[in-house]
Scaffold this motif. Structure first.
Motif, PDB file in Angstrom:
ATOM      1  N   VAL A 127       4.415   4.698  -2.304  1.00 54.27           N
ATOM      2  CA  VAL A 127       4.170   6.282  -1.829  1.00 54.27           C
ATOM      3  C   VAL A 127       2.932   6.848  -2.664  1.00 54.27           C
ATOM      4  CG1 VAL A 127       6.545   6.437  -1.520  1.00 54.27           C
ATOM      5  CG2 VAL A 127       5.757   6.991  -3.851  1.00 54.27           C
ATOM      6  N   CYS A 128       2.281   5.949  -3.027  1.00 55.09           N
ATOM      7  CA  CYS A 128       1.017   6.278  -3.728  1.00 55.09           C
ATOM      8  C   CYS A 128      -0.515   5.941  -2.874  1.00 55.09           C
ATOM      9  CB  CYS A 128       0.876   5.594  -4.987  1.00 55.09           C
ATOM     10  SG  CYS A 128       1.929   6.213  -6.433  1.00 55.09           S
ATOM     11  N   LEU A 129      -1.439   6.780  -3.059  1.00 53.97           N
ATOM     12  CA  LEU A 129      -2.597   6.487  -2.487  1.00 53.97           C
ATOM     13  C   LEU A 129      -3.226   5.211  -2.853  1.00 53.97           C
ATOM     14  CD1 LEU A 129      -4.720   9.758  -2.833  1.00 53.97           C
ATOM     15  CD2 LEU A 129      -3.778   8.974  -0.615  1.00 53.97           C
ATOM     16  N   ASP A 130      -3.046   4.992  -4.036  1.00 59.11           N
ATOM     17  CA  ASP A 130      -3.889   3.841  -4.949  1.00 59.11           C
ATOM     18  C   ASP A 130      -3.106   3.634  -6.195  1.00 59.11           C
ATOM     19  OD1 ASP A 130      -5.613   1.735  -4.971  1.00 59.11           O
ATOM     20  OD2 ASP A 130      -7.414   3.125  -5.024  1.00 59.11           O
ATOM     21  N   THR A 131      -3.224   2.293  -6.649  1.00 62.25           N
ATOM     22  CA  THR A 131      -2.928   2.113  -8.109  1.00 62.25           C
ATOM     23  C   THR A 131      -4.035   1.463  -8.830  1.00 62.25           C
ATOM     24  OG1 THR A 131      -0.819   1.112  -7.139  1.00 62.25           O
ATOM     25  CG2 THR A 131      -1.406   0.409  -9.248  1.00 62.25           C
ATOM     26  N   VAL A 132      -4.153   2.050 -10.219  1.00 63.60           N
ATOM     27  CA  VAL A 132      -5.096   1.756 -10.990  1.00 63.60           C
ATOM     28  C   VAL A 132      -4.354   0.946 -12.246  1.00 63.60           C
ATOM     29  CG1 VAL A 132      -6.517   2.387 -12.708  1.00 63.60           C
ATOM     30  CG2 VAL A 132      -6.582   3.525 -10.682  1.00 63.60           C
ATOM     31  N   SER A 133      -4.555  -0.268 -12.569  1.00 60.76           N
ATOM     32  CA  SER A 133      -3.899  -1.103 -13.463  1.00 60.76           C
ATOM     33  C   SER A 133      -4.955  -1.778 -14.347  1.00 60.76           C
ATOM     34  CB  SER A 133      -3.054  -2.144 -12.512  1.00 60.76           C
ATOM     35  OG  SER A 133      -1.990  -2.841 -13.456  1.00 60.76           O
ATOM     36  N   GLY A 134      -4.607  -1.970 -15.613  1.00 57.55           N
ATOM     37  CA  GLY A 134      -5.195  -2.801 -16.440  1.00 57.55           C
ATOM     38  C   GLY A 134      -6.769  -2.240 -16.863  1.00 57.55           C
ATOM     39  N   GLU A 135      -6.943  -1.167 -16.831  1.00 57.06           N
ATOM     40  CA  GLU A 135      -8.308  -0.235 -17.185  1.00 57.06           C
ATOM     41  C   GLU A 135      -7.965   0.369 -18.726  1.00 57.06           C
ATOM     42  OE1 GLU A 135      -9.896   1.866 -14.025  1.00 57.06           O
ATOM     43  OE2 GLU A 135      -9.864   0.056 -12.551  1.00 57.06           O
ATOM     44  N   GLY A 136      -6.924   0.448 -19.305  1.00 58.35           N
ATOM     45  CA  GLY A 136      -6.749   1.110 -20.395  1.00 58.35           C
ATOM     46  C   GLY A 136      -6.504   2.754 -20.033  1.00 58.35           C
TER      47      GLY A 136
END
Ligand code: DQA
Length: 155
Positions: A127-136
């Motif tokens: 349900v999200c536009l995008d995912t940001v993971s692992g960038e602190g």
């Protein structure tokens, strides 16, 4: 652009909890750095319309996060959410995001794709536009840029 930055359980313990995974910075650092990134995203030429205004909310309670998402309806243009452990369990949070229909970016401080099997499922991702993971913590600023680009290309 009004953005609600939501954080789930144990994010208030940043700096204390598993620093080898989540780093030494605190939740207050997260707020300060994300506010700074929002100020840098502002487009002065656009006047007050160009401002990116943030509100932060953190809770260890699933229902409180659902309430905050519902309260965002017609109030915020975008949501940045790190549902923390609820990422992997909460249909209620995913349903709430779907219900309000506010463009949302999912953030994880750690790289969940390289962690335990039980972290491989995200109920909110679809349900999200995008995912940001692992960038602190800078991942939150990245999520803001994704939202800003989304609104720019839609305008
Ligand atoms: C987290 C990853 C989750 O698996 C975990 O339960 C958290 C934090 C992250 O930011 O990396 O609490 O969302």
């Amino acid at each position: 652009m009004r953005i609600l930055v939501l954080n789930g359980p144990n994010i208030n313990f940043l700096g204390i909890r598993e620093p080898e995974i989540y780093g030494k910075e605190t939740y207050q650092d997260l707020i300060r750095e994300t506010e700074k990134a929002a100020a840098e995203l502002c487009e002065p030429a656009a006047g007050p319309e160009g401002a990116v205004r943030l509100d932060f909310f953190q809770s260890n309670h699933e229902g409180a996060l659902v309430d905050a998402i519902q309260a965002a309806y017609r109030k915020y243009d975008g949501i940045v959410i790190n549902p923390a452990a609820y990422t992997h369990t909460s249909i209620a949070i995913a349903d709430a995001l779907k219900a309000v229909g506010i463009p949302t970016v999912e953030v994880h401080i750690s790289d969940v794709s390289r962690r335990e099997d039980f972290r491989q499922i995200s109920y909110v991702r679809p349900v999200c536009l995008d995912t940001v993971s692992g960038e602190g913590i800078p991942g939150y600023a990245h999520a803001l840029r994704i939202l800003a680009d989304h609104f720019r290309t839609r305008a």
